[in-house]
Scaffold this motif. Structure first.
Motif, PDB file in Angstrom:
ATOM      1  N   UNK A  30       0.914  -1.268  -0.001  1.00 21.11           N
ATOM      2  CA  UNK A  30      -0.064   0.151  -0.032  1.00 21.11           C
ATOM      3  C   UNK A  30       0.743   1.122   0.045  1.00 21.11           C
ATOM      4  N   UNK A  31       1.738   1.459   0.670  1.00 19.17           N
ATOM      5  CA  UNK A  31       2.588   2.604   0.651  1.00 19.17           C
ATOM      6  C   UNK A  31       3.346   2.947  -0.689  1.00 19.17           C
ATOM      7  N   UNK A  32       3.662   2.063  -1.602  1.00 16.76           N
ATOM      8  CA  UNK A  32       4.376   2.024  -2.765  1.00 16.76           C
ATOM      9  C   UNK A  32       3.131   2.473  -3.775  1.00 16.76           C
ATOM     10  N   UNK A  35       2.172   6.315  -2.866  1.00 13.34           N
ATOM     11  CA  UNK A  35       3.436   6.968  -3.046  1.00 13.34           C
ATOM     12  C   UNK A  35       3.441   7.325  -4.666  1.00 13.34           C
ATOM     13  N   UNK A  36       3.164   6.165  -5.303  1.00 10.72           N
ATOM     14  CA  UNK A  36       3.246   5.930  -7.009  1.00 10.72           C
ATOM     15  C   UNK A  36       2.104   7.086  -7.404  1.00 10.72           C
ATOM     16  N   UNK A  42       9.434   5.442  -2.541  1.00 15.83           N
ATOM     17  CA  UNK A  42       9.548   5.187  -1.227  1.00 15.83           C
ATOM     18  C   UNK A  42      11.077   4.144  -1.225  1.00 15.83           C
ATOM     19  N   UNK A  43      11.729   4.568  -0.030  1.00 19.50           N
ATOM     20  CA  UNK A  43      13.057   3.774  -0.157  1.00 19.50           C
ATOM     21  C   UNK A  43      12.721   3.073   1.154  1.00 19.50           C
TER      22      UNK A  43
END
Length: 106
Positions: A30-32, A35-36, A42-43
């Motif tokens: 979900x974070x990716x 962010x996309x 995201x790193x």
């Protein structure tokens, strides 16, 4: 009130049911995705470092620091440190070093 319920909702399932693990697996990307959608990336962090026990001035790691200590003096350089501020500075610097951006930000 029925069995398995409490005021305000249903009692969560017990540990080991596997339901929580599936739920966490379902949202792990979900974070990716978020962010996309925002046009950012995201790193994922590298090795775990003791941010709270590392002096942000000289990078000495104070292994004897207890979890209850809120302020401490660095045994190597003598800097007076507040745990929250020191940890925040270290996390910022660890992340910037990892992505190679530390020289760009002072």
């Amino acid at each position: 009130m029925r069995a398995g319920q409490r005021p305000g909702g249903v009692i969560p399932e017990t540990e080991g049911s596997g339901r929580d693990e599936r739920r966490l697996r379902d949202v792990s990307g979900l974070p990716e995705i978020q962010a996309g959608a925002a046009g950012k990336g995201i790193h994922r962090g590298g090795p775990v470092r003791p941010a709270a026990k590392t002096c942000h001035v000289c990078e000495c790691v104070n292994e004897q620091l207890s979890a209850r200590a809120r302020t401490w003096a660095c045994p190597a350089c003598g800097a007076s440190l507040t745990r929250k501020v020191n940890t925040a500075r270290n996390l910022r610097e660890f992340g910037l070093k990892e992505i190679g951006a530390l020289s760009a930000v002072s």
